[in-house]
Design an enzyme around this catalytic site. Sequence first.
Site, PDB file in Angstrom:
ATOM      1  CD  GLU A   3     124.608  33.982  -4.147  1.00  0.00           C
ATOM      2  OE1 GLU A   3     125.487  33.121  -4.080  1.00  0.00           O
ATOM      3  OE2 GLU A   3     123.423  33.743  -3.857  1.00  0.00           O
TER       4      GLU A   3
ATOM      5  NE  ARG B 281     129.290  20.297 -12.018  1.00  0.00           N
ATOM      6  CZ  ARG B 281     128.868  19.463 -11.082  1.00  0.00           C
ATOM      7  NH1 ARG B 281     127.609  19.131 -11.049  1.00  0.00           N
ATOM      8  NH2 ARG B 281     129.699  18.949 -10.204  1.00  0.00           N
TER       9      ARG B 281
ATOM     10  CD1 TRP C  58     134.593  27.734 -10.566  1.00  0.00           C
ATOM     11  CD2 TRP C  58     135.725  26.742  -8.913  1.00  0.00           C
ATOM     12  NE1 TRP C  58     134.513  28.533  -9.457  1.00  0.00           N
ATOM     13  CE2 TRP C  58     135.192  27.954  -8.432  1.00  0.00           C
ATOM     14  CE3 TRP C  58     136.480  25.954  -8.044  1.00  0.00           C
ATOM     15  CZ2 TRP C  58     135.382  28.390  -7.124  1.00  0.00           C
ATOM     16  CZ3 TRP C  58     136.664  26.391  -6.745  1.00  0.00           C
ATOM     17  CH2 TRP C  58     136.119  27.591  -6.301  1.00  0.00           C
TER      18      TRP C  58
ATOM     19  CE  LYS D  61     122.331  25.616  -8.187  1.00  0.00           C
ATOM     20  NZ  LYS D  61     121.667  26.652  -7.383  1.00  0.00           N
TER      21      LYS D  61
ATOM     22  CG  ASN E 182     134.518  17.713 -10.060  1.00  0.00           C
ATOM     23  OD1 ASN E 182     135.126  18.517  -9.350  1.00  0.00           O
ATOM     24  ND2 ASN E 182     133.213  17.533  -9.999  1.00  0.00           N
ATOM     25  N   GLY E 183     137.723  17.464  -8.736  1.00  0.00           N
ATOM     26  CA  GLY E 183     138.150  17.146  -7.376  1.00  0.00           C
ATOM     27  C   GLY E 183     139.550  17.674  -7.134  1.00  0.00           C
TER      28      GLY E 183
HETATM   29  C1  G6P Z   1     127.069  27.267  -3.445  1.00  0.00           C
HETATM   30  C2  G6P Z   1     125.812  27.827  -4.076  1.00  0.00           C
HETATM   31  C3  G6P Z   1     124.821  28.239  -2.997  1.00  0.00           C
HETATM   32  C4  G6P Z   1     124.517  27.052  -2.111  1.00  0.00           C
HETATM   33  C5  G6P Z   1     125.799  26.446  -1.526  1.00  0.00           C
HETATM   34  C6  G6P Z   1     125.535  25.103  -0.882  1.00  0.00           C
HETATM   35  O1  G6P Z   1     127.747  28.264  -2.753  1.00  0.00           O
HETATM   36  O2  G6P Z   1     126.117  28.958  -4.867  1.00  0.00           O
HETATM   37  O3  G6P Z   1     123.632  28.681  -3.600  1.00  0.00           O
HETATM   38  O4  G6P Z   1     123.680  27.460  -1.079  1.00  0.00           O
HETATM   39  O5  G6P Z   1     126.747  26.199  -2.569  1.00  0.00           O
HETATM   40  O6  G6P Z   1     125.194  24.194  -1.887  1.00  0.00           O
HETATM   41  P1  G6P Z   1     124.270  22.932  -1.672  1.00  0.00           P
HETATM   42  O7  G6P Z   1     124.198  22.287  -3.018  1.00  0.00           O
HETATM   43  O8  G6P Z   1     124.958  22.080  -0.657  1.00  0.00           O
HETATM   44  O9  G6P Z   1     122.959  23.434  -1.186  1.00  0.00           O
END
Ligand code: G6P
Length: 609
Positions: free
Chosen positions: A489, A27, A75, A604, A101-102
């Site tokens: 990235e 994550r 994070w 993530k 978290n939040g």
């Molecule tokens: C983060 C991830 C991306 C993903 C984006 C949206 O930036 O690194 O790979 O596309 O979030 O995430 P989701 O879970 O909503 O697809």
Amino acid sequence: MCGIIGYNGTSDVAPLLLDGLEKLEYRGYDSAGIAVLEDGQIDIVKSKGKISSLREKISKTHAPKGDIGIGHTRWATHGEPSDENAHPHYSASRRFAVVHNGIIENFATLKADLQKKGYVFHSDTDTEVVAMLLDENDNGNFFETVLKTVKMLQGSYALGILDANDPDTLIAVKRSSPLIVAVSPEGNYIASDITAVLNHTREMYKMNDGELAVIKPDGVTFFNEDGDPILKELQHVDWDVHAAEKGGYEHFMMKEIKEQPDALRKTLSPRITEDNKIKLDDIELTDEQIKGFDRIYIVGCGSAYHVGVVGKYVIEQLARIPVEVDIASEFRYRYPLVNEKTLTIIISQSGETADTLEALREAKRAGSRTLAIVNVVGSSIASEADDVLYTWAGPEISVATTKAYSTQLSLMYLLAIRFALAKGSITESYSQELLTELQTIPDKVEEIFKLEPQIERVAETYTYLHHAYFIGRNLDYAVALEASLKLKEISYIHSEAYAAGELKHGTISLIEPGTSVIALCCCERLVDKTVSNAKEVLARGAQVFAVANEGNESVGNICDHAIYLPKTNPLFQPSIEVVPLQLLGYYTAKARKCDIDKPRNLAKSVTVE
Ligand code: G6P
């Protein structure tokens, strides 16, 4: 984003928490910690950096012992990554410990009030306010104290809380940040997602906003925000535990790239019947309803947004319905023109991205029908959307998405064909032709893997690169957006994607001898035009790597390197084209010795806005 794990049972909790935290590493995080309760005292160990640093600290100091505890990967949002800012946080009396978290949006006001009352804070986090409030509100009853505290919080929070005076109880609370409760005969868990506990159980409850869970060693009870007990449904998760492990690959990203053919088959095959017709699960969307939509919005973040860009080209071309694609964080604040005549398609791998979830709610408030394409079963977006189509990609661990993107794309094609049939803009026989072709995509993706050595060689030439430009037209442009994101990235090379026709309106001034350009020339109808643009940058000294279709080998005559991909229907070409570009990003990052699965600063699952 932050990861939470908690356990109350009969096993030694510290190793179990550390294992769970490792499963949540994907994550994204910058520090980690655990709190264990024993003999009326809470013992916290936390450390900046990786979980290995936390393990080291534990081995050098002491291993907390006990069978109830909470753990966290942080994070950073409020305060830099440091030992002090890492979770868990003690309350002033050390009676309570909290992981969160939040974002507590009113933390500054709450903190100022508490400071006036004499509370001394040891971190810069918003979370510590929650711990201190627990002391402030303490009436001797753990449950009531938490309930009162939570009522004072604004923002998003998934919380795990321990009370030294109630060693039998772990309390969890959820609002706008993901949290599940998992149960097993040996004990019960809280976690940000099921991957953290798949080794132990597959039986889970998905917590909804405003809910509170009281976790005992032998059972779990749920309550609403007023403290009234509620009943929840136990869900069984099918994910294979090995699917969340590396299985012999050096990185999750490579494993997930290689899983794409299978993930595509799993996603497509249940939706295409033996007589070649589309069956979109239980979605009750009649032809009349589809005809009634005068506009479609597609909303997502990151790669999910890029799927939307492909979707716009494909749906508009096949179904002739106007499509707007938007980044979720923009959509939610721009008073979008959605109403009961619009369909909003929400795309999200995790189903928990804060902006995407709010965009969904915004669309619903405005009366739009909402359809979510989601990977994680039971996630918030999946639960709240009117309709859900799951991508059967399995757990995706690498921060940079690959198989989730590909499977989302495949569902986008199915939707486009379904809409086109309903609108009568394509014939039944053309639909059959498209569906037959769509089912060949997994095999064609597999063929791409033969190109791996060639792609690796090109990637090695990018080892010391500073800038890269991806160019393409139409669907090649849509893929360029994703390819550029993949490269930047994980390899930290500055990279941009441009519609090739736009080059002459500014960007070409950046081209100088040695600049690297990746020219996507798979859109058959526009190959000549993109090739002309490639020639323009070549004439200014750029090095060009071209990606083209088999049969267009002449493209290679003008470029420094070229690869050729199996052909499919032009509308489906992105599914094939994206794969070598994922590999390009991967091998470039590898050549540059980057942390491929956990790139710096990225998470993530982005559960704060
Ligand atoms: C983060 C991830 C991306 C993903 C984006 C949206 O930036 O690194 O790979 O596309 O979030 O995430 P989701 O879970 O909503 O697809």
